[in-house]
Scaffold this motif. Structure first.
Motif, PDB file in Angstrom:
ATOM      1  N   THR A  87     -13.313 -36.878  41.230  1.00  0.00           N
ATOM      2  CA  THR A  87     -12.929 -36.054  40.077  1.00  0.00           C
ATOM      3  C   THR A  87     -12.694 -34.595  40.419  1.00  0.00           C
ATOM      4  N   ALA A  88     -13.440 -34.043  41.367  1.00  0.00           N
ATOM      5  CA  ALA A  88     -13.363 -32.615  41.665  1.00  0.00           C
ATOM      6  C   ALA A  88     -13.311 -32.394  43.166  1.00  0.00           C
ATOM      7  N   ALA A  89     -12.698 -31.278  43.552  1.00  0.00           N
ATOM      8  CA  ALA A  89     -12.588 -30.929  44.974  1.00  0.00           C
ATOM      9  C   ALA A  89     -13.204 -29.555  45.178  1.00  0.00           C
ATOM     10  N   SER A  90     -14.527 -29.496  45.092  1.00  0.00           N
ATOM     11  CA  SER A  90     -15.217 -28.214  45.153  1.00  0.00           C
ATOM     12  C   SER A  90     -15.035 -27.510  46.496  1.00  0.00           C
ATOM     13  N   GLY A  91     -14.804 -28.272  47.532  1.00  0.00           N
ATOM     14  CA  GLY A  91     -14.653 -27.668  48.856  1.00  0.00           C
ATOM     15  C   GLY A  91     -13.227 -27.375  49.244  1.00  0.00           C
ATOM     16  N   SER A  92     -12.300 -27.599  48.332  1.00  0.00           N
ATOM     17  CA  SER A  92     -10.879 -27.406  48.639  1.00  0.00           C
ATOM     18  C   SER A  92     -10.399 -26.047  48.154  1.00  0.00           C
ATOM     19  N   SER A  93      -9.396 -25.512  48.821  1.00  0.00           N
ATOM     20  CA  SER A  93      -8.780 -24.261  48.380  1.00  0.00           C
ATOM     21  C   SER A  93      -7.693 -24.511  47.340  1.00  0.00           C
ATOM     22  N   PHE A  94      -7.351 -25.788  47.095  1.00  0.00           N
ATOM     23  CA  PHE A  94      -6.303 -26.121  46.138  1.00  0.00           C
ATOM     24  C   PHE A  94      -6.900 -26.327  44.745  1.00  0.00           C
ATOM     25  N   SER A  95      -6.083 -26.084  43.721  1.00  0.00           N
ATOM     26  CA  SER A  95      -6.543 -26.277  42.345  1.00  0.00           C
ATOM     27  C   SER A  95      -5.419 -26.843  41.485  1.00  0.00           C
ATOM     28  N   ALA A  96      -4.482 -26.027  41.043  1.00  0.00           N
ATOM     29  CA  ALA A  96      -3.431 -26.473  40.121  1.00  0.00           C
ATOM     30  C   ALA A  96      -2.577 -27.597  40.704  1.00  0.00           C
ATOM     31  N   SER A  97      -2.449 -27.670  41.991  1.00  0.00           N
ATOM     32  CA  SER A  97      -1.604 -28.690  42.613  1.00  0.00           C
ATOM     33  C   SER A  97      -2.308 -30.032  42.771  1.00  0.00           C
ATOM     34  N   ILE A  98      -3.610 -30.089  42.486  1.00  0.00           N
ATOM     35  CA  ILE A  98      -4.346 -31.353  42.578  1.00  0.00           C
ATOM     36  C   ILE A  98      -3.874 -32.287  41.470  1.00  0.00           C
ATOM     37  N   ASP A  99      -3.564 -33.523  41.823  1.00  0.00           N
ATOM     38  CA  ASP A  99      -3.012 -34.508  40.896  1.00  0.00           C
ATOM     39  C   ASP A  99      -3.937 -35.716  40.847  1.00  0.00           C
ATOM     40  N   VAL A 100      -4.504 -36.017  39.655  1.00  0.00           N
ATOM     41  CA  VAL A 100      -5.450 -37.137  39.556  1.00  0.00           C
ATOM     42  C   VAL A 100      -4.812 -38.465  39.944  1.00  0.00           C
ATOM     43  N   ALA A 101      -3.497 -38.573  39.851  1.00  0.00           N
ATOM     44  CA  ALA A 101      -2.827 -39.833  40.187  1.00  0.00           C
ATOM     45  C   ALA A 101      -3.078 -40.229  41.628  1.00  0.00           C
ATOM     46  N   ASP A 102      -3.286 -39.246  42.493  1.00  0.00           N
ATOM     47  CA  ASP A 102      -3.495 -39.543  43.914  1.00  0.00           C
ATOM     48  C   ASP A 102      -4.859 -40.156  44.186  1.00  0.00           C
ATOM     49  N   GLY A 103      -5.808 -39.999  43.257  1.00  0.00           N
ATOM     50  CA  GLY A 103      -7.143 -40.571  43.451  1.00  0.00           C
ATOM     51  C   GLY A 103      -7.469 -41.688  42.488  1.00  0.00           C
ATOM     52  N   PHE A 104      -6.504 -42.049  41.634  1.00  0.00           N
ATOM     53  CA  PHE A 104      -6.754 -43.051  40.588  1.00  0.00           C
ATOM     54  C   PHE A 104      -6.887 -44.449  41.179  1.00  0.00           C
ATOM     55  N   ASN A 105      -7.903 -45.187  40.697  1.00  0.00           N
ATOM     56  CA  ASN A 105      -8.145 -46.559  41.156  1.00  0.00           C
ATOM     57  C   ASN A 105      -7.943 -47.543  40.000  1.00  0.00           C
ATOM     58  N   PRO A 106      -6.817 -48.278  39.980  1.00  0.00           N
ATOM     59  CA  PRO A 106      -6.566 -49.211  38.874  1.00  0.00           C
ATOM     60  C   PRO A 106      -7.486 -50.426  38.889  1.00  0.00           C
ATOM     61  N   ASN A 107      -8.241 -50.601  39.987  1.00  0.00           N
ATOM     62  CA  ASN A 107      -9.169 -51.725  40.075  1.00  0.00           C
ATOM     63  C   ASN A 107     -10.557 -51.393  39.527  1.00  0.00           C
ATOM     64  N   SER A 108     -10.711 -50.228  38.937  1.00  0.00           N
ATOM     65  CA  SER A 108     -12.015 -49.843  38.398  1.00  0.00           C
ATOM     66  C   SER A 108     -12.487 -50.851  37.349  1.00  0.00           C
ATOM     67  N   SER A 109     -13.740 -51.248  37.447  1.00  0.00           N
ATOM     68  CA  SER A 109     -14.287 -52.221  36.501  1.00  0.00           C
ATOM     69  C   SER A 109     -14.417 -51.630  35.097  1.00  0.00           C
ATOM     70  N   HIS A 110     -14.421 -50.304  34.976  1.00  0.00           N
ATOM     71  CA  HIS A 110     -14.575 -49.679  33.658  1.00  0.00           C
ATOM     72  C   HIS A 110     -13.333 -49.867  32.780  1.00  0.00           C
ATOM     73  N   LEU A 111     -12.186 -50.114  33.385  1.00  0.00           N
ATOM     74  CA  LEU A 111     -10.973 -50.302  32.591  1.00  0.00           C
ATOM     75  C   LEU A 111     -11.093 -51.534  31.706  1.00  0.00           C
TER      76      LEU A 111
END
Length: 423
Positions: A99-123
């Motif tokens: 969800t978060a990249a506290s150690g990264s220098s990037f912010s606005a360019s971070i895109d949740v789509a790149d870390g999204f897991n469609p196999n999550s059991s919560h869906l």
């Protein structure tokens, strides 16, 4: 290893094949979310994943499959305006949380789509309880700008995100103050500088990769926000912070703002109504979690609704990253505290779709809308009601999840087969 394979298989089994179906739902109390209101003993026709007709006297073509609602409530699917579905599997385990990249220098360019897991059991857990669409949010990391969110559906599959780079998310108020160095003034200075960097892109970066607040990559991502092509969702709770945000919009007319949180929004409801800024509010928020939310009250939703503020409901107070499924309960509590039923139900279906710019496709039962349909055995805002059928894009989904399969697997305590081999 054998157990890991078994658990992976259980998770994959939760994803149904994406095949739209042609069918008619009959004998239902149809909640349209349109000017047609509630249609008693109504029929909903679906072809190719879209609704092609809704009426009380609609003729069902011969040979078309029918689904009998048996007098149950037929509604649009629930649209969760705030979630972290697909980003978090186990909240307490960092390797299962993206969800978060506290150690990264990037912010606005971070895109949740790149870390999204469609196999999550919560869906599947949320789909079973009527959620068909949702917004996926990042969490703040390097600074008060968290990154870009997306919109998804619970039908399953690797196309679960149907709209990416849908909005930018930032946190102001106390959280933004902490990220900016300790004061709200510093947070606003940072946001103003970030907007200046985006407006000056790319010229400002010809000689250096760093602007006043943002690096070149983040400034490029913010251009969509400052030009009004991507909404900016901002968490604010204190009434004074909300008024400051309204002034920010007045100074940046092109920007489309959305408020998340809004614990004290009811205190400035008239100003919000005049500004046109919508609010993503948890109507169950009552006890203050901080000094900036001392004005939290169960009547906030009713007061905002009465003032004409556009409001969609969230489950922020109920582990929102997995519990979007509780939205009907939260809407029901809003009704208990004065919100009209139709307004509360709209706040978890059509209104969030409209806020994110997809209200012409999702959130209503009308010709041309996606066939996201839920059949309930009673009033969906009553806590004891439950879905009997859930359709996403015209596909009937399985009413099971990893949890229900584990329950069924171990329900027979008389089975003498070792637990590891039970199916």
């Amino acid at each position: 290893m054998r157990m890991l394979i078994a658990l992976a298989a259980l998770g994959l089994a939760a994803i149904p094949a994406a095949t739209a179906q042609d069918f008619a739902i009959i004998n239902g109390r149809v909640i349209t979310n349109t000017g047609d209101g509630v249609i008693e003993n109504g029929t909903v026709l679906v072809r190719g994943g879209q609704i092609t007709g809704v009426s009380a006297d609609l003729a069902v073509p011969e040979g078309l499959r029918t689904v009998d609602a048996n007098g149950g409530w037929v509604t649009p699917g629930i649209f969760a305006p705030v979630s972290q579905l697909g980003l978090v599997e186990v909240g307490a385990e960092s390797s299962a949380r993206d969800t978060a990249a506290s150690g990264s220098s990037f912010s606005a360019s971070i895109d949740v789509a790149d870390g999204f897991n469609p196999n999550s059991s919560h869906l599947a857990v949320n789909r079973m309880e009527g959620v068909t669409r949702y917004a996926v949010y990042p969490s703040t990391g390097a600074n008060l700008i968290a990154g870009q969110g997306a919109l998804g559906h619970t039908g399953g599959g690797y196309d679960s995100l149907f709209d990416t780079q849908s909005f930018m998310y930032a946190e102001m108020g106390q959280s933004g103050a902490n990220s900016a160095g300790g004061s709200r003034s510093a947070a606003w200075a940072f946001l103003e500088a970030a907007f200046a960097d985006a407006r000056g892109y790319p010229g400002r970066y010809l000689n250096s990769p760093q602007g006043e607040a943002l690096g070149r990559t983040d400034a490029a991502a913010m251009v969509e926000v400052v030009r009004g092509r991507m909404p900016l969702v901002v968490t604010v709770n204190r009434a004074s912070d909300i008024l400051r945000l309204i002034r920010f919009q007045e100074d940046n007319r092109a920007v489309r703002l959305i408020i998340r949180g809004g614990a004290e929004a009811w205190m400035v409801a008239d100003e919000l109504a005049d500004s046109g800024i919508p609010v993503l509010l948890d109507p169950m928020r009552n006890l203050p979690g901080s000094f900036e939310s001392l004005g939290s009250t169960l009547t906030a939703a009713q007061r905002l609704n009465a003032a004409g503020v556009t409001v969609a409901y969230t489950t922020d107070t109920a582990d929102g990253y997995i519990n979007a499924r509780l939205l009907p309960q939260h809407a029901g509590n809003a009704v208990a505290h004065g919100v009209p039923w139709d307004a509360a139900f709209r706040a978890i279906t059509l209104t969030p779709a409209e806020i994110y710019g997809v209200g012409d496709r999702y959130g209503a039962l009308a010709t041309g809308y996606a066939a996201d349909i839920v059949i309930w055995d009673g009033d969906p805002l009553e806590v004891m009601s439950a879905p009997t059928h859930v359709f996403v894009d015209g596909e009937e989904t399985d009413m099971e999840s990893r949890q229900t399969r584990l329950r069924d697997r171990y329900a027979d305590l008389e089975d003498e087969t070792p637990f590891a081999y039970r199916r």
